[in-house]
Design a protein around this motif. Structure first.
Motif, PDB file in Angstrom:
ATOM      1  N   VAL A 135      13.491  -1.082   8.167  1.00 52.36           N
ATOM      2  CA  VAL A 135      14.698  -2.017   7.420  1.00 52.36           C
ATOM      3  C   VAL A 135      15.047  -3.171   8.578  1.00 52.36           C
ATOM      4  O   VAL A 135      15.935  -2.857   9.401  1.00 52.36           O
ATOM      5  CB  VAL A 135      16.040  -0.992   7.119  1.00 52.36           C
ATOM      6  CG1 VAL A 135      17.193  -1.867   6.687  1.00 52.36           C
ATOM      7  CG2 VAL A 135      15.643   0.100   6.332  1.00 52.36           C
ATOM      8  N   ILE A 136      14.621  -4.332   8.156  1.00 52.31           N
ATOM      9  CA  ILE A 136      14.807  -5.384   9.162  1.00 52.31           C
ATOM     10  C   ILE A 136      16.268  -5.705   9.422  1.00 52.31           C
ATOM     11  O   ILE A 136      17.003  -5.852  10.162  1.00 52.31           O
ATOM     12  CB  ILE A 136      14.087  -6.525   8.775  1.00 52.31           C
ATOM     13  CG1 ILE A 136      12.461  -6.249   8.771  1.00 52.31           C
ATOM     14  CG2 ILE A 136      14.198  -7.615   9.617  1.00 52.31           C
ATOM     15  CD1 ILE A 136      11.745  -7.247   8.096  1.00 52.31           C
ATOM     16  N   THR A 137      16.857  -5.879   7.929  1.00 53.27           N
ATOM     17  CA  THR A 137      18.383  -6.056   7.800  1.00 53.27           C
ATOM     18  C   THR A 137      18.698  -5.546   6.524  1.00 53.27           C
ATOM     19  O   THR A 137      17.848  -5.042   5.871  1.00 53.27           O
ATOM     20  CB  THR A 137      18.741  -8.020   7.592  1.00 53.27           C
ATOM     21  OG1 THR A 137      17.924  -8.319   6.469  1.00 53.27           O
ATOM     22  CG2 THR A 137      18.107  -8.689   8.696  1.00 53.27           C
ATOM     23  N   PRO A 138      19.955  -5.227   6.179  1.00 51.40           N
ATOM     24  CA  PRO A 138      20.179  -4.415   4.823  1.00 51.40           C
ATOM     25  C   PRO A 138      19.705  -5.231   3.672  1.00 51.40           C
ATOM     26  O   PRO A 138      19.374  -4.149   2.744  1.00 51.40           O
ATOM     27  CB  PRO A 138      21.626  -4.498   5.030  1.00 51.40           C
ATOM     28  CG  PRO A 138      22.069  -4.707   6.326  1.00 51.40           C
ATOM     29  CD  PRO A 138      21.123  -5.596   6.900  1.00 51.40           C
ATOM     30  N   GLY A 139      19.498  -6.462   3.520  1.00 51.04           N
ATOM     31  CA  GLY A 139      18.834  -6.962   2.539  1.00 51.04           C
ATOM     32  C   GLY A 139      17.270  -6.895   2.501  1.00 51.04           C
ATOM     33  O   GLY A 139      16.518  -7.529   1.502  1.00 51.04           O
ATOM     34  N   TYR A 140      16.469  -6.714   3.507  1.00 49.52           N
ATOM     35  CA  TYR A 140      15.305  -7.017   3.768  1.00 49.52           C
ATOM     36  C   TYR A 140      14.319  -5.450   4.316  1.00 49.52           C
ATOM     37  O   TYR A 140      14.928  -5.084   5.199  1.00 49.52           O
ATOM     38  CB  TYR A 140      14.762  -8.183   4.675  1.00 49.52           C
ATOM     39  CG  TYR A 140      15.158  -9.453   4.131  1.00 49.52           C
ATOM     40  CD1 TYR A 140      14.502 -10.154   3.007  1.00 49.52           C
ATOM     41  CD2 TYR A 140      16.426  -9.870   4.611  1.00 49.52           C
ATOM     42  CE1 TYR A 140      14.779 -11.128   2.686  1.00 49.52           C
ATOM     43  CE2 TYR A 140      16.941 -11.171   4.160  1.00 49.52           C
ATOM     44  CZ  TYR A 140      16.097 -11.810   3.086  1.00 49.52           C
ATOM     45  OH  TYR A 140      16.694 -12.855   2.439  1.00 49.52           O
ATOM     46  N   ARG A 141      13.483  -4.862   3.468  1.00 56.33           N
ATOM     47  CA  ARG A 141      12.731  -3.892   3.704  1.00 56.33           C
ATOM     48  C   ARG A 141      11.481  -4.060   3.709  1.00 56.33           C
ATOM     49  O   ARG A 141      10.867  -4.859   2.876  1.00 56.33           O
ATOM     50  CB  ARG A 141      13.334  -2.521   3.261  1.00 56.33           C
ATOM     51  CG  ARG A 141      12.413  -1.469   3.161  1.00 56.33           C
ATOM     52  CD  ARG A 141      12.912  -0.405   2.346  1.00 56.33           C
ATOM     53  NE  ARG A 141      14.046   0.137   2.958  1.00 56.33           N
ATOM     54  CZ  ARG A 141      14.618   1.359   2.816  1.00 56.33           C
ATOM     55  NH1 ARG A 141      14.074   2.092   1.813  1.00 56.33           N
ATOM     56  NH2 ARG A 141      15.525   1.850   3.494  1.00 56.33           N
ATOM     57  N   VAL A 142      10.506  -3.570   4.786  1.00 55.24           N
ATOM     58  CA  VAL A 142       9.112  -3.640   4.766  1.00 55.24           C
ATOM     59  C   VAL A 142       8.525  -2.375   4.874  1.00 55.24           C
ATOM     60  O   VAL A 142       9.105  -1.428   5.608  1.00 55.24           O
ATOM     61  CB  VAL A 142       8.771  -4.456   5.795  1.00 55.24           C
ATOM     62  CG1 VAL A 142       7.152  -4.500   5.897  1.00 55.24           C
ATOM     63  CG2 VAL A 142       8.990  -6.064   5.800  1.00 55.24           C
ATOM     64  N   PHE A 143       7.627  -2.152   4.101  1.00 54.87           N
ATOM     65  CA  PHE A 143       7.141  -0.749   4.223  1.00 54.87           C
ATOM     66  C   PHE A 143       5.372  -0.649   4.165  1.00 54.87           C
ATOM     67  O   PHE A 143       4.843  -1.710   3.588  1.00 54.87           O
ATOM     68  CB  PHE A 143       7.474   0.289   2.942  1.00 54.87           C
ATOM     69  CG  PHE A 143       6.875   0.092   1.705  1.00 54.87           C
ATOM     70  CD1 PHE A 143       5.681   0.700   1.335  1.00 54.87           C
ATOM     71  CD2 PHE A 143       7.382  -0.836   1.008  1.00 54.87           C
ATOM     72  CE1 PHE A 143       5.113   0.497   0.172  1.00 54.87           C
ATOM     73  CE2 PHE A 143       6.934  -1.143  -0.379  1.00 54.87           C
ATOM     74  CZ  PHE A 143       5.586  -0.393  -0.636  1.00 54.87           C
ATOM     75  N   ALA A 144       4.742   0.180   4.838  1.00 50.40           N
ATOM     76  CA  ALA A 144       3.434   0.267   4.684  1.00 50.40           C
ATOM     77  C   ALA A 144       3.054   1.958   4.327  1.00 50.40           C
ATOM     78  O   ALA A 144       3.570   2.763   4.804  1.00 50.40           O
ATOM     79  CB  ALA A 144       2.818   0.079   6.204  1.00 50.40           C
ATOM     80  N   GLN A 145       2.112   1.971   3.579  1.00 52.77           N
ATOM     81  CA  GLN A 145       1.782   3.230   2.869  1.00 52.77           C
ATOM     82  C   GLN A 145       0.200   3.475   3.066  1.00 52.77           C
ATOM     83  O   GLN A 145      -0.636   2.521   2.651  1.00 52.77           O
ATOM     84  CB  GLN A 145       2.112   3.522   1.512  1.00 52.77           C
ATOM     85  CG  GLN A 145       1.991   4.915   1.067  1.00 52.77           C
ATOM     86  CD  GLN A 145       2.795   5.197  -0.192  1.00 52.77           C
ATOM     87  OE1 GLN A 145       3.877   4.392  -0.528  1.00 52.77           O
ATOM     88  NE2 GLN A 145       2.528   6.187  -0.952  1.00 52.77           N
ATOM     89  N   TYR A 146      -0.085   4.590   3.274  1.00 55.11           N
ATOM     90  CA  TYR A 146      -1.465   5.138   3.596  1.00 55.11           C
ATOM     91  C   TYR A 146      -1.704   6.234   2.681  1.00 55.11           C
ATOM     92  O   TYR A 146      -1.061   7.205   2.795  1.00 55.11           O
ATOM     93  CB  TYR A 146      -2.066   5.184   4.907  1.00 55.11           C
ATOM     94  CG  TYR A 146      -3.540   5.742   5.134  1.00 55.11           C
ATOM     95  CD1 TYR A 146      -4.326   4.965   5.024  1.00 55.11           C
ATOM     96  CD2 TYR A 146      -3.755   7.153   5.400  1.00 55.11           C
ATOM     97  CE1 TYR A 146      -5.809   5.455   5.111  1.00 55.11           C
ATOM     98  CE2 TYR A 146      -4.810   7.632   5.392  1.00 55.11           C
ATOM     99  CZ  TYR A 146      -6.068   6.833   5.339  1.00 55.11           C
ATOM    100  OH  TYR A 146      -7.220   7.260   5.481  1.00 55.11           O
ATOM    101  N   ASN A 147      -2.878   6.312   1.683  1.00 50.47           N
ATOM    102  CA  ASN A 147      -3.303   7.498   0.818  1.00 50.47           C
ATOM    103  C   ASN A 147      -4.513   7.788   1.109  1.00 50.47           C
ATOM    104  O   ASN A 147      -5.280   6.935   0.878  1.00 50.47           O
ATOM    105  CB  ASN A 147      -2.634   7.189  -0.568  1.00 50.47           C
ATOM    106  CG  ASN A 147      -3.266   8.106  -1.629  1.00 50.47           C
ATOM    107  OD1 ASN A 147      -4.289   8.068  -2.308  1.00 50.47           O
ATOM    108  ND2 ASN A 147      -2.262   9.017  -1.756  1.00 50.47           N
ATOM    109  N   GLU A 148      -4.955   9.024   1.230  1.00 49.36           N
ATOM    110  CA  GLU A 148      -6.383   9.448   1.423  1.00 49.36           C
ATOM    111  C   GLU A 148      -6.706  10.529   0.630  1.00 49.36           C
ATOM    112  O   GLU A 148      -5.693  11.494   0.565  1.00 49.36           O
ATOM    113  CB  GLU A 148      -6.881   9.729   2.961  1.00 49.36           C
ATOM    114  CG  GLU A 148      -7.881   9.954   3.033  1.00 49.36           C
ATOM    115  CD  GLU A 148      -8.416  10.669   4.566  1.00 49.36           C
ATOM    116  OE1 GLU A 148      -9.030  11.666   4.702  1.00 49.36           O
ATOM    117  OE2 GLU A 148      -8.213   9.712   5.453  1.00 49.36           O
ATOM    118  N   ILE A 149      -7.597  10.545  -0.207  1.00 50.88           N
ATOM    119  CA  ILE A 149      -8.124  11.596  -1.138  1.00 50.88           C
ATOM    120  C   ILE A 149      -9.529  12.126  -0.798  1.00 50.88           C
ATOM    121  O   ILE A 149     -10.283  11.354  -0.432  1.00 50.88           O
ATOM    122  CB  ILE A 149      -7.972  11.356  -2.608  1.00 50.88           C
ATOM    123  CG1 ILE A 149      -6.690  10.688  -3.023  1.00 50.88           C
ATOM    124  CG2 ILE A 149      -8.411  12.200  -3.539  1.00 50.88           C
ATOM    125  CD1 ILE A 149      -6.484   9.825  -4.519  1.00 50.88           C
TER     126      ILE A 149
END
Length: 162
Positions: free
Chosen positions: A148-162
Motif C-alpha cells: 500500500v503506497i498510499t491509501p489510494g494506490y496499491r501494488v501487488f505481486a502474485q506467484y502461483n505454481e502447480i
C-alpha cells in the motif's frame, strides 16, 4: 475454463479466494464485445492481523454410489478406488504494518485422480499388451505480496505454481 484445453485457466487454492463474482446477461462495456459471462475471482490480501486457515478433506470412494462407467470404454481399463487426502493451508499477515502484507497458500491432494490400470494396445514390438498403473498428485503453491503506497494506490505481486 481455458478455451484451448477445456480445463481450468487458473488453478488456485480455493482457500486463497476472498471473492468470486459471476456476471451474465447485461455485461458492462468494459469487458468488450462478446456473448457469454464473466467470472471474476479475487485472491485474499494481507491485513494488519495474522490469520490462518488449515483444512483437511478425506474421500473414500466406498462412501459414494457405484458408477458403472468406471470400467472404461474399452472394457479393459479399470479405475482402482483409492482414498484421497486433501490439505489446504493459508497464512496471511503484515510485513510492515499498514504498508506491506503477505498471503501464502499451499494445497496438496493425493492422489489427484484415481489410479488407472489398463492394458496397452500397441503392437508387441513396442511392448504392447503390458499392464500399467498411473497415479497423479496435485500440489499448488501461492504467494501474494501487497504494498500500500498510499491509501489510494496499491501494488501487488502474485506467484502461483502447480
Amino acid at each position: 475454463a481455458d478455451p484451448v484445453t477445456g480445463g481450468f485457466s487458473a488453478q488456485l487454492n480455493e482457500d486463497m479466494l476472498s471473492e468470486v463474482q459471476v456476471l451474465d446477461g447485461g455485461i458492462s462495456a468494459e469487458y468488450g464485445r462478446f456473448t457469454g459471462g464473466v467470472v471474476q475471482a479475487v485472491t485474499k490480501s494481507g491485513t494488519n492481523d495474522f490469520e490462518g486457515i488449515a483444512r483437511f478433506s478425506f474421500l473414500n470412494p466406498n462412501w459414494a454410489a457405484y458408477n458403472p462407467r468406471d470400467r472404461g470404454a474399452d472394457g479393459q481399463t479399470t479405475f482402482t478406488d483409492t482414498n484421497t487426502v486433501q490439505q489446504n493451508f493459508v497464512v496471511s499477515g503484515p510485513i510492515i504494518k499498514d504498508h506491506l502484507f503477505f498471503v501464502v497458500g499451499y494445497r496438496s491432494q493425493s492422489p489427484f485422480a484415481r489410479s488407472v490400470s489398463a492394458q496397452t494396445t500397441a503392437p508387441a514390438i513396442y511392448g504392447g499388451g503390458q499392464a500399467y498403473n498411473a497415479t497423479t498428485t496435485d500440489e499448488r503453491k501461492d504467494i501474494k505480496v501487497d504494498w500500500v503506497i498510499t491509501p489510494g494506490y496499491r501494488v501487488f505481486a502474485q506467484y502461483n505454481e502447480i
